[in-house]
Design a protein around this motif. Structure first.
Motif, PDB file in Angstrom:
ATOM      1  N   VAL A   1      -8.559 -46.542 -13.710  1.00 59.69           N
ATOM      2  CA  VAL A   1      -7.712 -47.356 -13.248  1.00 59.69           C
ATOM      3  C   VAL A   1      -8.973 -48.539 -13.629  1.00 59.69           C
ATOM      4  CG1 VAL A   1      -7.982 -49.261 -11.172  1.00 59.69           C
ATOM      5  CG2 VAL A   1      -6.990 -46.749 -11.625  1.00 59.69           C
ATOM      6  N   VAL A   2     -10.032 -48.464 -13.956  1.00 61.68           N
ATOM      7  CA  VAL A   2     -11.417 -49.317 -14.353  1.00 61.68           C
ATOM      8  C   VAL A   2     -11.989 -49.500 -15.151  1.00 61.68           C
ATOM      9  CG1 VAL A   2     -11.630 -50.132 -11.610  1.00 61.68           C
ATOM     10  CG2 VAL A   2     -13.241 -48.252 -12.890  1.00 61.68           C
ATOM     11  N   GLY A   3     -11.882 -48.318 -16.019  1.00 58.55           N
ATOM     12  CA  GLY A   3     -12.127 -47.602 -17.288  1.00 58.55           C
ATOM     13  C   GLY A   3     -14.114 -46.939 -16.662  1.00 58.55           C
ATOM     14  N   ARG A   4     -14.161 -45.174 -17.769  1.00 55.75           N
ATOM     15  CA  ARG A   4     -15.740 -45.356 -16.866  1.00 55.75           C
ATOM     16  C   ARG A   4     -16.511 -45.424 -17.132  1.00 55.75           C
ATOM     17  NH1 ARG A   4     -20.027 -42.925 -19.775  1.00 55.75           N
ATOM     18  NH2 ARG A   4     -20.854 -40.852 -19.604  1.00 55.75           N
ATOM     19  N   ARG A   5     -17.135 -46.617 -17.696  1.00 58.09           N
ATOM     20  CA  ARG A   5     -18.453 -47.813 -17.648  1.00 58.09           C
ATOM     21  C   ARG A   5     -17.888 -47.932 -16.448  1.00 58.09           C
ATOM     22  NH1 ARG A   5     -21.591 -47.524 -22.219  1.00 58.09           N
ATOM     23  NH2 ARG A   5     -21.165 -46.476 -23.895  1.00 58.09           N
ATOM     24  N   LYS A   6     -17.382 -48.901 -15.792  1.00 59.79           N
ATOM     25  CA  LYS A   6     -17.370 -49.610 -14.550  1.00 59.79           C
ATOM     26  C   LYS A   6     -17.384 -48.968 -13.856  1.00 59.79           C
ATOM     27  CE  LYS A   6     -17.781 -53.809 -12.551  1.00 59.79           C
ATOM     28  NZ  LYS A   6     -18.242 -54.909 -12.695  1.00 59.79           N
ATOM     29  N   ALA A   7     -16.449 -47.796 -13.425  1.00 59.16           N
ATOM     30  CA  ALA A   7     -16.410 -46.425 -12.841  1.00 59.16           C
ATOM     31  C   ALA A   7     -18.073 -46.226 -12.220  1.00 59.16           C
ATOM     32  CB  ALA A   7     -15.036 -45.192 -12.973  1.00 59.16           C
ATOM     33  N   PHE A   8     -18.728 -45.748 -13.684  1.00 61.95           N
ATOM     34  CA  PHE A   8     -19.985 -45.233 -13.248  1.00 61.95           C
ATOM     35  C   PHE A   8     -20.773 -46.030 -12.855  1.00 61.95           C
ATOM     36  CE2 PHE A   8     -24.433 -45.230 -14.894  1.00 61.95           C
ATOM     37  CZ  PHE A   8     -24.801 -44.001 -14.182  1.00 61.95           C
ATOM     38  N   TRP A   9     -20.586 -47.275 -13.020  1.00 65.03           N
ATOM     39  CA  TRP A   9     -21.716 -48.562 -12.117  1.00 65.03           C
ATOM     40  C   TRP A   9     -21.462 -48.339 -10.984  1.00 65.03           C
ATOM     41  CZ3 TRP A   9     -26.150 -50.235 -13.654  1.00 65.03           C
ATOM     42  CH2 TRP A   9     -26.315 -51.307 -12.925  1.00 65.03           C
ATOM     43  N   LEU A  10     -19.685 -48.339 -10.676  1.00 71.07           N
ATOM     44  CA  LEU A  10     -20.182 -48.803  -8.900  1.00 71.07           C
ATOM     45  C   LEU A  10     -20.437 -47.325  -8.181  1.00 71.07           C
ATOM     46  CD1 LEU A  10     -16.085 -50.229  -9.570  1.00 71.07           C
ATOM     47  CD2 LEU A  10     -18.404 -51.376  -8.797  1.00 71.07           C
ATOM     48  N   THR A  11     -20.130 -46.194  -9.098  1.00 68.25           N
ATOM     49  CA  THR A  11     -20.618 -44.703  -7.859  1.00 68.25           C
ATOM     50  C   THR A  11     -21.510 -44.836  -8.502  1.00 68.25           C
ATOM     51  OG1 THR A  11     -19.617 -43.722  -9.405  1.00 68.25           O
ATOM     52  CG2 THR A  11     -17.874 -44.491  -8.294  1.00 68.25           C
ATOM     53  N   ALA A  12     -22.873 -45.325  -9.559  1.00 69.07           N
ATOM     54  CA  ALA A  12     -24.258 -45.034  -9.075  1.00 69.07           C
ATOM     55  C   ALA A  12     -24.967 -45.935  -8.747  1.00 69.07           C
ATOM     56  CB  ALA A  12     -24.171 -45.050 -10.789  1.00 69.07           C
ATOM     57  N   THR A  13     -24.032 -47.010  -8.323  1.00 71.75           N
ATOM     58  CA  THR A  13     -25.278 -47.703  -7.605  1.00 71.75           C
ATOM     59  C   THR A  13     -24.180 -48.717  -6.600  1.00 71.75           C
ATOM     60  OG1 THR A  13     -23.932 -50.128  -7.966  1.00 71.75           O
ATOM     61  CG2 THR A  13     -25.804 -48.988  -9.171  1.00 71.75           C
ATOM     62  N   GLY A  14     -22.952 -48.405  -5.906  1.00 71.59           N
ATOM     63  CA  GLY A  14     -22.330 -48.588  -4.985  1.00 71.59           C
ATOM     64  C   GLY A  14     -22.451 -50.089  -4.699  1.00 71.59           C
ATOM     65  N   GLU A  15     -22.054 -50.671  -5.641  1.00 72.51           N
ATOM     66  CA  GLU A  15     -22.850 -51.944  -5.676  1.00 72.51           C
ATOM     67  C   GLU A  15     -20.933 -52.745  -5.145  1.00 72.51           C
ATOM     68  OE1 GLU A  15     -22.246 -54.989  -9.262  1.00 72.51           O
ATOM     69  OE2 GLU A  15     -24.145 -54.546  -9.202  1.00 72.51           O
ATOM     70  N   PRO A  16     -20.954 -54.108  -4.367  1.00 69.36           N
ATOM     71  CA  PRO A  16     -19.677 -54.061  -4.102  1.00 69.36           C
ATOM     72  C   PRO A  16     -18.858 -54.939  -5.321  1.00 69.36           C
ATOM     73  CG  PRO A  16     -21.539 -55.209  -2.570  1.00 69.36           C
ATOM     74  CD  PRO A  16     -21.839 -54.309  -3.724  1.00 69.36           C
ATOM     75  N   LEU A  17     -17.771 -54.965  -4.955  1.00 66.07           N
ATOM     76  CA  LEU A  17     -16.813 -55.414  -5.701  1.00 66.07           C
ATOM     77  C   LEU A  17     -16.605 -56.804  -4.543  1.00 66.07           C
ATOM     78  CD1 LEU A  17     -14.429 -53.212  -7.705  1.00 66.07           C
ATOM     79  CD2 LEU A  17     -16.397 -54.503  -8.892  1.00 66.07           C
ATOM     80  N   ALA A  18     -15.832 -58.259  -4.856  1.00 63.90           N
ATOM     81  CA  ALA A  18     -15.333 -58.732  -3.997  1.00 63.90           C
ATOM     82  C   ALA A  18     -14.464 -58.812  -5.140  1.00 63.90           C
ATOM     83  CB  ALA A  18     -15.822 -60.467  -4.634  1.00 63.90           C
ATOM     84  N   ALA A  19     -12.774 -59.489  -3.750  1.00 64.96           N
ATOM     85  CA  ALA A  19     -11.755 -58.571  -3.919  1.00 64.96           C
ATOM     86  C   ALA A  19     -11.198 -59.502  -5.501  1.00 64.96           C
ATOM     87  CB  ALA A  19     -11.454 -60.183  -2.949  1.00 64.96           C
TER      88      ALA A  19
END
Length: 235
Positions: free
Chosen positions: A143-161
């Motif tokens: 859905v979001v690409g490998r790099r973004k998937a890594f960052w979101l799951t590796a940091t837990g950083e929230p996404l705004a809507a």
């Protein structure tokens, strides 16, 4: 209202309301309850609309398992509901009135249509408890690409809507809860004006074509187009 209330079909729509405060977590039982409706919809059903009560949409799942068998049962229930959402012939619509995390984001992504209020946030917090979110990583990179998937799951950083919509996790973002209800009402009405059979065919083709390469997808599409053309006018 129970933790998950499945209302009778009304004008082709099943309303499912999650009310399990404060976090609206999904249990094994709730996964099975919703999956059963998706797998075997009642007569006349076309759209399933999922909404939640309270301040959050869904912050994940129960983590009650302590043995390997219990943890496996929880994981299988989550995976089973995700499969049901992907494979059902119902059109699935998520009305996201608040934050989503972990499996809650997975549900938003697995549904065909998802709309959220602007102040909702989306995150994968598993890294904070020392866990790699395997179920999330089964679909998130596509859905979001490998790099973004890594960052979101590796940091837990929230996404705004707005960010979630830009990445493809949402269809639209609206300003308020009242606007959310109205917009989802309008979208459901648009869907109901079209053929449930055709919508089921579209969902099936998206799933099948997504699993094969472009050349094979074109070959399969020929047969699908022939069958679909011959079935025009069916309910």
């Amino acid at each position: 209202m129970s933790d998950l209330t499945i209302h009778p079909v009304e004008n082709g729509v099943i309303l499912a309301e999650l009310s399990r405060p404060p976090e609206n977590l999904f249990s094994i039982e709730l996964c099975g309850q919703l999956a059963a409706v998706l797998d075997d919809p009642p007569e006349g059903a076309h759209v399933l609309r999922l909404r939640a009560t309270g301040d959050v949409f869904c912050l994940g799942r129960d983590r009650g398992g302590s043995t390997p068998a219990e943890v496996r049962a929880e994981a299988e229930a989550l995976a089973g509901l995700t499969r049901s959402a992907q494979r059902t012939r119902l059109v699935t619509v998520a009305e996201v009135q608040g934050d989503a995390a972990g499996f809650g984001v997975g549900l938003v992504a697995a549904f065909d249509v998802s709309v959220a209020v602007r102040d909702a946030a989306f995150r994968f917090p598993e890294v904070g408890i020392g866990l790699a979110p395997a179920l999330v990583l089964a679909w998130l990179p596509r859905v979001v690409g490998r790099r973004k998937a890594f960052w979101l799951t590796a940091t837990g950083e929230p996404l705004a809507a707005e960010q979630a919509a830009a990445l493809g996790l949402l269809n639209e973002v609206v300003d308020t809860r009242d606007a959310l209800t109205k917009r989802v009402d309008d979208m459901v009405a648009q869907l109901r004006a079209r053929s449930p059979r055709v919508h089921g065919d579209i969902k099936d083709m998206l799933r099948v074509f997504g699993d094969v390469g472009d050349e094979r997808a074109l070959d399969v599409s020929i047969d699908r187009l022939v069958v679909g053309s011959l079935r025009r006018g069916e309910g």
